[in-house]
Design an enzyme around this catalytic site. Structure first.
Site, PDB file in Angstrom:
ATOM      1  CB  THR A 204      59.163  32.620  54.838  1.00  0.00           C
ATOM      2  OG1 THR A 204      58.389  31.619  55.506  1.00  0.00           O
ATOM      3  CG2 THR A 204      60.549  32.075  54.563  1.00  0.00           C
ATOM      4  CD  GLU A 420      25.081  31.045  38.636  1.00  0.00           C
ATOM      5  OE1 GLU A 420      25.423  31.968  39.408  1.00  0.00           O
ATOM      6  OE2 GLU A 420      25.149  29.850  38.965  1.00  0.00           O
ATOM      7  CG  HIS A 423      22.846  33.278  42.987  1.00  0.00           C
ATOM      8  ND1 HIS A 423      22.554  33.032  44.304  1.00  0.00           N
ATOM      9  CD2 HIS A 423      23.077  32.064  42.430  1.00  0.00           C
ATOM     10  CE1 HIS A 423      22.609  31.732  44.542  1.00  0.00           C
ATOM     11  NE2 HIS A 423      22.922  31.125  43.414  1.00  0.00           N
TER      12      HIS A 423
END
Length: 636
Positions: A204, A420, A423
């Site tokens: 836009t 955690e 990970h």
């Protein structure tokens, strides 16, 4: 809004006229003293009355002292009164009662009914869209909003990060400024430009910049504004919009979300004879029918170019299709500089560093980043926005806002810390994986703990090794829980990790051809939506049961191998995981510097923003939700 004010003025004038009529009817002389009838008769009998004027039952006159009075007779026949007045030697005169005008009588008797009719008409006009143009007959009028060349202030200087798209549309500006230059060589002005791209990439804004640079009128409308509850309204609005645009040519018509009316014809349930398709047919005719629309350029934007009707996309209607992609690192830096012009920035703010740490951000996301940073600075009563505010804003957008009201006990906090840490450790050890950016056990958004990975550069494709590393890192949290706390203590916190790992493995086998056994074939089922331009009769089954069984076994093989890989890495690096979990228990959030120290086997230093007072701050050390919440997933 203008019609609403006009209606209010009309009704106000009517009310004033009615009040003036009522005020004029039966008005009395306010200077006269009003007597009751008994006192009046006593004054007559004692000879104090000089003269009277009788008008029906109203009696007005004056005393011999010169004072005026007024009273009303309760008698229907004034013969007895006149006899008393004659005895008292009072001068008598008569006056016919004032009659109400015909107009006043109409208003008195008919005003309530007329008022109800007027109110009903007013509300019907508003409900039927009559507040815009033409009253109750304005259904077919276009809702496009026009901005003149002086009202469009956006230029190409305000658009950054999409240089290729800007180059493609800059030629339109030359067409609009000097169409004869191209027509002399036999070239025709483009009929339309279709801009497609992800949400927030600046479609836009780019259309507004074209109108601002060319200094031409700009009509803007949404695709959904064409369709109404009445049949034929959409097609009528298309005709009216183009007729209005021709009067202001050269000009630009911008249709946002054109897929609302431009989807495939004949698709879905119920056939093709519906209001949306009639609107599309009229749009096709207006863009390239027998009557040319010289000087009218249609620019449309959509996030779903795949569902548009082919007739809409052919040359002669949308001559050019411009892809507005997500910005790369250089584009993000340019966009940040544009938004930083509007806020006071400290000297330590480096747009290049912020651009590197925001991969995948669109222009709208970067505008939100600058705004959130300004809000953080305002909350801290700062005069300028510094780099720390931008880092906080980036963490909030990437990981979600901190949920400081959530309460945890030490056991839950410890489990989240090891989850955690699993990970982060696996993510650092596997090859071709994005580096760990931050690890936190403060709940953010829907996640109870967060491990953030940020790429060092923009990536446009993924290798088999990288995808396998991602799957292994996703299982790092689940493996850590199992090794440290045992099988019975494993929680539901890895539900999102398992879902994402399974999706990656399935895509490796069925879409990306990364399975040796299944080979480079596409096995994914055709899950097409009926209303997105696909037929309801399409079959979705394109594989045998044996093939489906082989796919399932191959997916299971990938998952099992990466789960074992994550288990081995964590077992070989338990000391590092213990160090990271202890650091998370103490500091709750650690950054790259602390993670590097942990991976070297060192006890990490405290983060820069941490102090001993943080242990006493409310909400910082009690931030874990109940562990049966299945949304404990890392944002990786």
């Amino acid at each position: 809004m203008g019609d609403l004010v006009k209606n209010l003025v009309i009704w106000t004038v009517i009310a004033v006229v009615i009040m003036s009529l009522f005020t004029g009817v039966g008005g009395r002389n306010t200077a006269s003293q009003e007597f009751n009838y008994t006192d009046f008769m006593q004054q007559v009998q004692t000879g104090q009355v000089e003269e009277v004027t009788i008008s029906g039952r109203e009696i007005a006159g004056s005393f011999k002292s010169g004072e005026k009075f007024m009273t009303y007779s309760p008698e229907t026949d004034n013969s007895a009164l006149i006899g008393e007045l004659i005895k008292g030697k009072v001068r008598i005169s008569g006056k016919a009662p004032e009659k109400q005008s015909f107009l006043a009588q109409i208003f008195i008797h008919w005003f309530p009914f007329l008022l109800l009719i007027g109110v009903w008409i007013f509300f019907m006009r508003q409900m039927q869209g009559g507040g815009g143009r033409g009253g109750a007959m304005s259904f077919g009028k276009s809702k496009a909003k026009m901005q003149t060349e002086d009202e469009v202030k956006v230029t190409f200087k305000d658009v950054a990060g999409v240089e290729e798209a800007k180059e493609e549309v800059k030629e339109l500006v030359d067409f609009l400024r000097d169409p004869a230059k191209f027509q002399n060589l036999g070239g025709n002005i483009p009929r339309g430009v279709l801009m497609s791209g992800s949400p927030g990439t600046g479609k836009t804004l780019l259309a507004r910049a074209i109108a601002g640079e060319a200094k031409v009128p700009f009509f803007t409308i949404s695709g959904s504004d064409f369709v109404e509850m009445f049949v034929g309204v959409g097609a009528s609005r298309v005709r009216d919009m183009f007729e209005t645009a021709k009067k202001h040519s050269p000009c630009i018509i911008f249709i946002d979300e054109i897929d609302a009316v431009g989807r495939h014809r004949g698709a879905g349930v119920g056939g093709g004879n519906d209001e949306r398709e009639q609107t599309l047919n009229q749009l096709l005719v207006e863009m390239d029918g027998f009557d040319g629309n010289e000087g009218v350029i249609v620019i449309a934007a959509t996030n779903r170019p795949d569902v548009l009707d082919p007739a809409l996309l052919r040359p002669g209607r949308f001559d050019r299709q411009v892809t507005v992609p997500l910005p790369d690192i250089r584009g993000r830096e340019q966009i940040l500089k544009v938004h930083m012009r509007k806020i006071p920035i400290a000297n330590d703010v480096n747009p290049k560093i912020l651009a590197r740490g925001t991969p995948g951000f669109s222009g709208a996301d970067l505008a939100n980043l600058a705004n959130e940073a300004a809000l953080f600075a305002a909350r801290a009563n700062k005069k300028i926005v510094d780099m720390d505010d931008f880092e906080k804003a980036k963490d909030k957008i990437l990981m979600g806002g901190e949920r400081k009201s959530m309460v945890m006990n030490d056991d839950e906090k410890k489990l989240t810390a090891y989850h955690e840490a699993g990970h982060a450790v696996v993510g650092r050890l596997v090859p071709d994986h994005d580096p760990v950016y931050k690890v936190s056990i403060i709940p953010r958004g829907r996640a109870l703990g967060v491990t953030m990975f940020l790429p060092e550069e923009d990536r446009y494709s993924n290798s088999r090794q990288r995808i396998n590393s991602m799957i292994a890192a996703l299982f790092g949290g689940r493996v850590a829980e199992e090794l440290i706390f045992g099988d019975d203590a494993v929680t539901t916190g890895a539900s999102n990790d398992i879902e994402r790992a399974t999706d990656l493995a399935r895509n490796m086998v069925t879409k990306w051809g990364l399975s040796e056994k299944m080979g480079p074939l596409a096995y994914s089922e055709q899950e097409q939506e009926v209303f997105l331009g696909k037929s309801a009769s399409q079959t979705s089954k394109n594989m045998s049961n044996e093939t489906a069984s082989s796919i399932d076994s191959e997916i299971r093989k990938i998952i099992d191998s990466q789960y074992e890989r994550a288990t081995k890495l964590i077992k070989d690096n338990l000391d590092k995981m213990h160090l990271m979990a202890d650091a998370l228990m103490k500091y709750e959030t650690i950054d790259v510097e602390q993670i590097d120290q942990i991976m070297e086997g060192k006890v990490p230093d405290a983060p820069e923003s941490w102090s001993d007072d943080d242990n006493d701050s409310s909400g910082r050390t009690n931030n874990v939700a109940p562990k049966d919440n299945p949304s404990t997933s890392p944002a990786s």
